[in-house]
Write a protein that holds these residues in place. Structure first.
Motif, PDB file in Angstrom:
ATOM      1  N   LEU A 112      10.402  34.309  -4.871  1.00  0.00           N
ATOM      2  CA  LEU A 112      10.032  34.315  -3.457  1.00  0.00           C
ATOM      3  C   LEU A 112       8.539  34.553  -3.262  1.00  0.00           C
ATOM      4  CD1 LEU A 112      13.034  36.285  -1.886  1.00  0.00           C
ATOM      5  CD2 LEU A 112      12.712  33.819  -2.077  1.00  0.00           C
ATOM      6  N   GLY A 113       7.951  35.375  -4.123  1.00  0.00           N
ATOM      7  CA  GLY A 113       6.533  35.660  -3.982  1.00  0.00           C
ATOM      8  C   GLY A 113       5.643  34.454  -4.209  1.00  0.00           C
ATOM      9  N   LEU A 150      16.565  42.198 -11.686  1.00  0.00           N
ATOM     10  CA  LEU A 150      17.108  41.220 -10.752  1.00  0.00           C
ATOM     11  C   LEU A 150      16.782  41.563  -9.307  1.00  0.00           C
ATOM     12  CD1 LEU A 150      18.918  38.676 -10.499  1.00  0.00           C
ATOM     13  CD2 LEU A 150      20.869  40.226 -10.247  1.00  0.00           C
ATOM     14  N   VAL A 151      17.139  42.765  -8.869  1.00  0.00           N
ATOM     15  CA  VAL A 151      17.013  43.116  -7.456  1.00  0.00           C
ATOM     16  C   VAL A 151      15.558  43.393  -7.068  1.00  0.00           C
ATOM     17  CG1 VAL A 151      17.713  44.743  -5.659  1.00  0.00           C
ATOM     18  CG2 VAL A 151      19.358  44.015  -7.404  1.00  0.00           C
ATOM     19  N   ASN A 174      10.513  42.576  -4.081  1.00  0.00           N
ATOM     20  CA  ASN A 174       9.055  42.569  -4.117  1.00  0.00           C
ATOM     21  C   ASN A 174       8.499  41.219  -3.691  1.00  0.00           C
ATOM     22  OD1 ASN A 174       9.060  45.205  -5.032  1.00  0.00           O
ATOM     23  ND2 ASN A 174       8.855  44.654  -7.188  1.00  0.00           N
ATOM     24  N   GLY A 175       9.130  40.127  -4.157  1.00  0.00           N
ATOM     25  CA  GLY A 175       8.690  38.796  -3.758  1.00  0.00           C
ATOM     26  C   GLY A 175       8.853  38.567  -2.273  1.00  0.00           C
ATOM     27  N   LEU A 176       9.961  39.046  -1.713  1.00  0.00           N
ATOM     28  CA  LEU A 176      10.198  38.926  -0.275  1.00  0.00           C
ATOM     29  C   LEU A 176       9.158  39.715   0.508  1.00  0.00           C
ATOM     30  CD1 LEU A 176      12.036  37.911   2.025  1.00  0.00           C
ATOM     31  CD2 LEU A 176      13.436  39.958   1.676  1.00  0.00           C
ATOM     32  N   MET A 222       5.940  37.819   0.626  1.00  0.00           N
ATOM     33  CA  MET A 222       6.057  36.718   1.584  1.00  0.00           C
ATOM     34  C   MET A 222       5.903  37.214   3.017  1.00  0.00           C
ATOM     35  SD  MET A 222       9.060  33.827   1.517  1.00  0.00           S
ATOM     36  CE  MET A 222      10.301  34.711   2.460  1.00  0.00           C
ATOM     37  N   LEU A 223       6.546  38.332   3.318  1.00  0.00           N
ATOM     38  CA  LEU A 223       6.477  38.887   4.672  1.00  0.00           C
ATOM     39  C   LEU A 223       5.093  39.459   4.967  1.00  0.00           C
ATOM     40  CD1 LEU A 223       9.959  40.667   4.810  1.00  0.00           C
ATOM     41  CD2 LEU A 223       9.290  38.579   6.013  1.00  0.00           C
ATOM     42  N   GLN A 224       4.451  40.056   3.971  1.00  0.00           N
ATOM     43  CA  GLN A 224       3.114  40.602   4.192  1.00  0.00           C
ATOM     44  C   GLN A 224       2.123  39.496   4.528  1.00  0.00           C
ATOM     45  OE1 GLN A 224       2.171  43.890   4.444  1.00  0.00           O
ATOM     46  NE2 GLN A 224       0.281  42.929   5.201  1.00  0.00           N
ATOM     47  N   ARG A 225       2.279  38.337   3.898  1.00  0.00           N
ATOM     48  CA  ARG A 225       1.411  37.214   4.239  1.00  0.00           C
ATOM     49  C   ARG A 225       1.611  36.810   5.696  1.00  0.00           C
ATOM     50  NH1 ARG A 225       2.314  34.936  -1.247  1.00  0.00           N
ATOM     51  NH2 ARG A 225       4.116  33.848  -0.392  1.00  0.00           N
ATOM     52  N   ALA A 226       2.869  36.871   6.163  1.00  0.00           N
ATOM     53  CA  ALA A 226       3.141  36.545   7.562  1.00  0.00           C
ATOM     54  C   ALA A 226       2.503  37.571   8.493  1.00  0.00           C
ATOM     55  CB  ALA A 226       4.643  36.474   7.802  1.00  0.00           C
TER      56      ALA A 226
END
Length: 201
Positions: free
Chosen positions: A80-81, A132-133, A138-140, A143-147
């Motif tokens: 996701l990251g 896994l989790v 962390n990737g999510l 992604m949200l921090q960029r938003a």
């Protein structure tokens, strides 16, 4: 930790195997997991199924919990990251597009089957969290921090910390409520109806 999970003493440097061979080993582990469950899965069985030695398996993965967690990790279609389309809606769209309905159904069934084993095995719980989790969460968050940085989401939005809970909850709740696995259609509808409104997008 059970005897089946206990690693043998091995050199600190792990042997190199090709990505193709690693994928083959991971697929065999997941097949065995579906066939016999976590408790009955042994390194001996994995070695026999993959025509490997136990020493090789322990050198490469260290333990049964780590092997299972990494095998599950390899089914994830994209980190996701690494998704960056320039908009949070575009990022979630790509995440959904990279998802596979059949794989999500298989993963849901495997995770459901591992639920009991996680409670019984702290080593498995730790491996799943670390391998896994946590990387997905962390990737999510990246992604949200960029938003947030782009001004799409308010930095003080209270839902930011709970997006992982929403998404993981959907994967757990749908099979319980409707006796079916999450697919791309449901995931898209859920994000549009629940995640985006919560984020104010």
């Amino acid at each position: 930790m059970s005897a089946a999970e206990t690693p043998v003493t091995a050199p600190s440097r792990r042997s190199r195997i090709t990505p193709e061979r690693e994928a083959e080993l991971h697929a065999a582990v997941l097949d065995l997991l579906r066939d016999v469950g976590y408790d009955a899965l042994t390194m001996d069985a994995v070695a026999a199924r993959t025509k490997s030695s136990k020493a090789t398996l322990y050198r490469q993965w260290g333990s049964k919990p780590e092997l299972v967690a990494k095998a599950l990790r390899c089914t994830q279609p994209v980190s996701l990251g690494e998704i960056d389309t320039g908009s949070v809606r575009g990022d979630f769209t790509v995440m959904i597009e990279h998802s596979d309905d059949d794989q999500m159904a298989k993963d849901t069934a495997l995770i459901r089957g591992l639920a009991h084993a996680v409670h019984e095995s702290p080593a498995l719980h730790k491996a799943l969290r670390e391998l896994l989790v946590d990387p997905e969460i962390n990737g999510l968050q990246v992604m949200l921090q960029r938003a947030v940085d782009r001004g799409e989401i308010a930095p003080d939005c209270p839902a930011l910390d709970f997006v992982p809970h929403l998404l993981i909850g959907a994967f757990i709740a749908l099979p319980l409520i409707e006796d079916r696995s999450v697919d791309r259609s449901f995931l898209g509808d859920f994000i549009d109806a629940v995640v985006f409104p919560a984020l104010g997008v």
